[in-house]
Design a protein around this motif. Sequence first.
Motif, PDB file in Angstrom:
ATOM      1  N   ASN A  83       0.865  -1.188   0.000  1.00  0.00           N
ATOM      2  CA  ASN A  83       0.000   0.000   0.000  1.00  0.00           C
ATOM      3  C   ASN A  83       0.899   1.234   0.000  1.00  0.00           C
ATOM      4  N   VAL A  84       1.146   1.798  -1.180  1.00  0.00           N
ATOM      5  CA  VAL A  84       2.052   2.947  -1.253  1.00  0.00           C
ATOM      6  C   VAL A  84       1.384   4.215  -0.730  1.00  0.00           C
ATOM      7  N   SER A  85       0.051   4.191  -0.651  1.00  0.00           N
ATOM      8  CA  SER A  85      -0.705   5.257   0.018  1.00  0.00           C
ATOM      9  C   SER A  85      -1.876   4.596   0.717  1.00  0.00           C
ATOM     10  N   PRO A 116       4.087   2.588   3.370  1.00  0.00           N
ATOM     11  CA  PRO A 116       4.568   2.544   1.980  1.00  0.00           C
ATOM     12  C   PRO A 116       5.873   1.771   1.807  1.00  0.00           C
ATOM     13  N   HIS A 117       6.535   1.415   2.904  1.00  0.00           N
ATOM     14  CA  HIS A 117       7.797   0.673   2.783  1.00  0.00           C
ATOM     15  C   HIS A 117       7.636  -0.761   3.321  1.00  0.00           C
TER      16      HIS A 117
END
Length: 139
Positions: A64-66, A88-89
């Motif tokens: 989920n990058v955002s 996000p990481h």
Amino acid sequence: MVTINDMKTIQFSQLGDERGHLVVIEGEKDVPFDIKRVFYIYGSDEKVVRGQHANRITDFVLINVSGTSKVRVVDGNENQYVVNLDRPHYGVYLPHMLWKDMYDFSPDSVLLVLASTHYDGSEYLRSYDEFLKEARASE
Ligand code: TYD
């Protein structure tokens, strides 16, 4: 048989400095396959359940990058595991032949998916019963 023990959560390095964060994902280094395809899912709300399939061949990494979402993974023994994708990481490696449901999408959710193959609709198992049958046959 592939089981939920073959899943792996991945903490990516953050190459941040005072300008912000940077995450790099290289195929066969940061994820355990050569990346052949990238897609992302957004605009799904908390009532939507996506996925609901298994893949005979493709391995995935979900990030989920955002925003946030959850992925529930089920193996051929019907053991389940839920991963909260909330940074996000942070990602999860899902090998082929695991059933996947993605849900609880936040309004700002952008779910990035890295895949080990080019798209081929015929390698998708969209029937849960068929998935269980094939997963158990591979024991
Ligand atoms: P679908 O697999 O239902 O999405 P999800 O697993 O996220 O719920 O895919 C939706 C549509 O997009 C479907 O018509 C197939 C198409 N699609 C492609 O053409 N290429 C792809 O790489 C993916 C993932 C889907």
